[in-house]
Every structure is written in structure tokens, then in C-alpha cells.
Scaffold this motif. Structure first.
Motif, PDB file in Angstrom:
ATOM      1  N   MET A   1       0.854  -1.186   0.000  1.00 53.66           N
ATOM      2  CA  MET A   1       0.000   0.000   0.000  1.00 53.66           C
ATOM      3  C   MET A   1       0.896   1.244   0.000  1.00 53.66           C
ATOM      4  O   MET A   1       1.804   1.358   0.790  1.00 53.66           O
ATOM      5  N   ASN A   2       0.633   2.136  -0.936  1.00 54.56           N
ATOM      6  CA  ASN A   2       1.446   3.342  -1.045  1.00 54.56           C
ATOM      7  C   ASN A   2       0.562   4.573  -0.897  1.00 54.56           C
ATOM      8  O   ASN A   2       0.540   5.447  -1.758  1.00 54.56           O
ATOM      9  N   VAL A   3      -0.190   4.630   0.191  1.00 59.73           N
ATOM     10  CA  VAL A   3      -1.051   5.766   0.468  1.00 59.73           C
ATOM     11  C   VAL A   3      -0.188   6.930   0.938  1.00 59.73           C
ATOM     12  O   VAL A   3       0.670   6.772   1.800  1.00 59.73           O
ATOM     13  N   GLN A   4      -0.397   8.083   0.364  1.00 59.09           N
ATOM     14  CA  GLN A   4       0.367   9.273   0.714  1.00 59.09           C
ATOM     15  C   GLN A   4      -0.345  10.044   1.819  1.00 59.09           C
ATOM     16  O   GLN A   4      -1.568  10.157   1.809  1.00 59.09           O
ATOM     17  N   PRO A   5       0.417  10.580   2.793  1.00 64.62           N
ATOM     18  CA  PRO A   5      -0.234  11.378   3.838  1.00 64.62           C
ATOM     19  C   PRO A   5      -0.845  12.651   3.249  1.00 64.62           C
ATOM     20  O   PRO A   5      -0.363  13.195   2.262  1.00 64.62           O
ATOM     21  N   THR A   6      -1.918  13.103   3.887  1.00 65.06           N
ATOM     22  CA  THR A   6      -2.572  14.336   3.448  1.00 65.06           C
ATOM     23  C   THR A   6      -1.970  15.554   4.133  1.00 65.06           C
ATOM     24  O   THR A   6      -2.177  16.675   3.685  1.00 65.06           O
ATOM     25  N   ASN A   7      -1.224  15.335   5.232  1.00 59.28           N
ATOM     26  CA  ASN A   7      -0.593  16.441   5.945  1.00 59.28           C
ATOM     27  C   ASN A   7       0.668  15.935   6.640  1.00 59.28           C
ATOM     28  O   ASN A   7       0.675  14.833   7.186  1.00 59.28           O
ATOM     29  N   VAL A  16       9.109  15.724  16.874  1.00 59.21           N
ATOM     30  CA  VAL A  16       8.076  14.785  16.448  1.00 59.21           C
ATOM     31  C   VAL A  16       7.635  15.117  15.022  1.00 59.21           C
ATOM     32  O   VAL A  16       7.434  16.282  14.686  1.00 59.21           O
ATOM     33  N   LEU A  17       7.508  14.078  14.201  1.00 57.91           N
ATOM     34  CA  LEU A  17       6.948  14.223  12.870  1.00 57.91           C
ATOM     35  C   LEU A  17       5.522  13.696  12.925  1.00 57.91           C
ATOM     36  O   LEU A  17       5.293  12.554  13.336  1.00 57.91           O
ATOM     37  N   ALA A  18       4.565  14.542  12.556  1.00 57.60           N
ATOM     38  CA  ALA A  18       3.148  14.157  12.548  1.00 57.60           C
ATOM     39  C   ALA A  18       2.720  13.941  11.102  1.00 57.60           C
ATOM     40  O   ALA A  18       2.859  14.833  10.270  1.00 57.60           O
ATOM     41  N   LEU A  19       2.225  12.750  10.831  1.00 61.04           N
ATOM     42  CA  LEU A  19       1.755  12.396   9.496  1.00 61.04           C
ATOM     43  C   LEU A  19       0.266  12.067   9.580  1.00 61.04           C
ATOM     44  O   LEU A  19      -0.140  11.224  10.384  1.00 61.04           O
ATOM     45  N   THR A  20      -0.536  12.729   8.755  1.00 59.59           N
ATOM     46  CA  THR A  20      -1.968  12.467   8.729  1.00 59.59           C
ATOM     47  C   THR A  20      -2.282  11.664   7.470  1.00 59.59           C
ATOM     48  O   THR A  20      -2.000  12.112   6.358  1.00 59.59           O
ATOM     49  N   TRP A  21      -2.831  10.468   7.696  1.00 58.60           N
ATOM     50  CA  TRP A  21      -3.154   9.550   6.606  1.00 58.60           C
ATOM     51  C   TRP A  21      -4.662   9.591   6.358  1.00 58.60           C
ATOM     52  O   TRP A  21      -5.447   9.666   7.305  1.00 58.60           O
ATOM     53  N   PRO A  22      -5.098   9.489   5.096  1.00 61.77           N
ATOM     54  CA  PRO A  22      -6.532   9.568   4.809  1.00 61.77           C
ATOM     55  C   PRO A  22      -7.333   8.411   5.405  1.00 61.77           C
ATOM     56  O   PRO A  22      -8.519   8.554   5.665  1.00 61.77           O
ATOM     57  N   GLY A  25      -5.915   8.530  10.128  1.00 64.32           N
ATOM     58  CA  GLY A  25      -5.700   9.706  10.966  1.00 64.32           C
ATOM     59  C   GLY A  25      -4.232  10.049  11.169  1.00 64.32           C
ATOM     60  O   GLY A  25      -3.362   9.601  10.424  1.00 64.32           O
ATOM     61  N   THR A  26      -3.968  10.834  12.195  1.00 65.59           N
ATOM     62  CA  THR A  26      -2.623  11.347  12.453  1.00 65.59           C
ATOM     63  C   THR A  26      -1.834  10.378  13.316  1.00 65.59           C
ATOM     64  O   THR A  26      -2.328   9.890  14.328  1.00 65.59           O
ATOM     65  N   ARG A  27      -0.621  10.113  12.898  1.00 67.02           N
ATOM     66  CA  ARG A  27       0.314   9.270  13.640  1.00 67.02           C
ATOM     67  C   ARG A  27       1.576  10.085  13.908  1.00 67.02           C
ATOM     68  O   ARG A  27       2.025  10.834  13.045  1.00 67.02           O
ATOM     69  N   LEU A  28       2.118   9.921  15.102  1.00 68.95           N
ATOM     70  CA  LEU A  28       3.302  10.674  15.517  1.00 68.95           C
ATOM     71  C   LEU A  28       4.517   9.768  15.556  1.00 68.95           C
ATOM     72  O   LEU A  28       4.444   8.642  16.055  1.00 68.95           O
ATOM     73  N   LEU A  29       5.628  10.272  15.049  1.00 70.02           N
ATOM     74  CA  LEU A  29       6.891   9.544  15.080  1.00 70.02           C
ATOM     75  C   LEU A  29       7.955  10.440  15.702  1.00 70.02           C
ATOM     76  O   LEU A  29       8.188  11.562  15.227  1.00 70.02           O
ATOM     77  N   GLU A  30       8.607   9.937  16.737  1.00 64.47           N
ATOM     78  CA  GLU A  30       9.667  10.680  17.411  1.00 64.47           C
ATOM     79  C   GLU A  30      10.891  10.785  16.504  1.00 64.47           C
ATOM     80  O   GLU A  30      11.213   9.845  15.765  1.00 64.47           O
ATOM     81  N   ALA A  31      11.596  11.912  16.593  1.00 63.50           N
ATOM     82  CA  ALA A  31      12.817  12.107  15.811  1.00 63.50           C
ATOM     83  C   ALA A  31      13.822  10.987  16.085  1.00 63.50           C
ATOM     84  O   ALA A  31      14.452  10.468  15.162  1.00 63.50           O
ATOM     85  N   GLY A  68       9.591  12.921  -4.733  1.00 64.57           N
ATOM     86  CA  GLY A  68       8.499  12.540  -5.623  1.00 64.57           C
ATOM     87  C   GLY A  68       7.204  12.417  -4.849  1.00 64.57           C
ATOM     88  O   GLY A  68       6.939  13.180  -3.925  1.00 64.57           O
ATOM     89  N   ASN A  69       6.412  11.425  -5.212  1.00 66.15           N
ATOM     90  CA  ASN A  69       5.147  11.165  -4.520  1.00 66.15           C
ATOM     91  C   ASN A  69       5.223   9.910  -3.665  1.00 66.15           C
ATOM     92  O   ASN A  69       4.199   9.346  -3.307  1.00 66.15           O
ATOM     93  N   HIS A  70       6.444   9.458  -3.354  1.00 65.62           N
ATOM     94  CA  HIS A  70       6.555   8.171  -2.676  1.00 65.62           C
ATOM     95  C   HIS A  70       7.313   8.180  -1.356  1.00 65.62           C
ATOM     96  O   HIS A  70       7.282   7.188  -0.627  1.00 65.62           O
ATOM     97  N   ALA A  71       7.979   9.301  -1.001  1.00 62.73           N
ATOM     98  CA  ALA A  71       8.837   9.245   0.183  1.00 62.73           C
ATOM     99  C   ALA A  71       9.194  10.641   0.685  1.00 62.73           C
ATOM    100  O   ALA A  71       8.906  11.646   0.043  1.00 62.73           O
ATOM    101  N   LEU A  72       9.859  10.653   1.853  1.00 64.01           N
ATOM    102  CA  LEU A  72      10.433  11.865   2.423  1.00 64.01           C
ATOM    103  C   LEU A  72      11.926  11.650   2.655  1.00 64.01           C
ATOM    104  O   LEU A  72      12.339  10.546   3.013  1.00 64.01           O
ATOM    105  N   ARG A  73      12.698  12.696   2.481  1.00 58.91           N
ATOM    106  CA  ARG A  73      14.084  12.708   2.952  1.00 58.91           C
ATOM    107  C   ARG A  73      14.071  13.558   4.216  1.00 58.91           C
ATOM    108  O   ARG A  73      13.612  14.698   4.206  1.00 58.91           O
ATOM    109  N   LEU A  74      14.565  12.984   5.296  1.00 60.75           N
ATOM    110  CA  LEU A  74      14.606  13.698   6.564  1.00 60.75           C
ATOM    111  C   LEU A  74      16.043  14.061   6.904  1.00 60.75           C
ATOM    112  O   LEU A  74      16.955  13.250   6.723  1.00 60.75           O
TER     113      LEU A  74
END
Length: 97
Positions: A1-7, A16-22, A25-31, A68-74
Motif C-alpha cells: 500500500m502506497n497511500v500518501q499522507p494528506t498532511n 516529532v513528525l506528525a503524518l496524517t493519513w486519509p 488519521g494522524t500518527r506521531l513519530l519521534e525524531a 516525488g510522490n513516494h517518500a520523504l528525505r529527513l
């Protein structure tokens, strides 16, 4: 599944990185969690060599760049900026498969 976050937001003084998935909902990931989970070649080599990653106090996410539409570089405050985190891997880290 390659669902992209909406926020995507950096919260709590960039620790903390907050990712909101359609679909979940929102999931939090610690640095620190994200930094330890980096799949960059240098980090994989460090792990193979058995070298422990020392997380500096106050580690935070210093930059978020879409790949692109598939990932983040942190980028992190310790200078590490080579990790690419596909959406599926971020969902896995957040416990949402």
C-alpha cells in the motif's frame, strides 16, 4: 500500500513528525525513532559493523523534503541527511501497515 499522507508537520520543538493519513488519521513519530530507523547505506554499514548509534540530547528533525510522490528525505540536527523514508516504511514505523 502506497497511500500518501494528506498532511505532514514537524511538532514539539521539531522532535516529532506528525503524518496524517486519509485512512487512519494522524500518527506521531519521534525524531529519535526515525533517526534510528534510517536505511541510509552509512547507517546499514554502521549496524553491520556493530557500531552503536549515539543519539545526541535534543535530537530533532531539521528538514523534511518530499521525494516525488513516494517518500520523504529527513535531515536531523546531528547532521544525518541521507535517509529516505518511503510512505510504506513510515506507516510501518508508526504501527499502521
Amino acid at each position: 500500500m502506497n497511500v500518501q499522507p494528506t498532511n505532514i508537520e514537524i511538532r514539539e520543538q521539531s522532535t516529532v513528525l506528525a503524518l496524517t493519513w486519509p485512512d487512519c488519521g494522524t500518527r506521531l513519530l519521534e525524531a529519535e525513532t526515525l533517526r534510528r530507523a534510517s536505511r541510509a547505506a552509512s547507517e546499514i554499514r554502521r549496524q553491520i559493523d556493530g557500531i552503536e548509534l549515539v543519539i545526541p540530547p535534543g535530537l530533532h528533525v531539521s528538514a523534511v523534503e518530499p521525494i516525488g510522490n513516494h517518500a520523504l528525505r529527513l535531515s536531523f540536527s546531528d547532521g544525518h541527511d541521507r535517509g529516505i523514508y518511503p510512505w510504506s516504511y513510515l506507516r510501518e514505523l508508526a504501527g499502521q501497515h
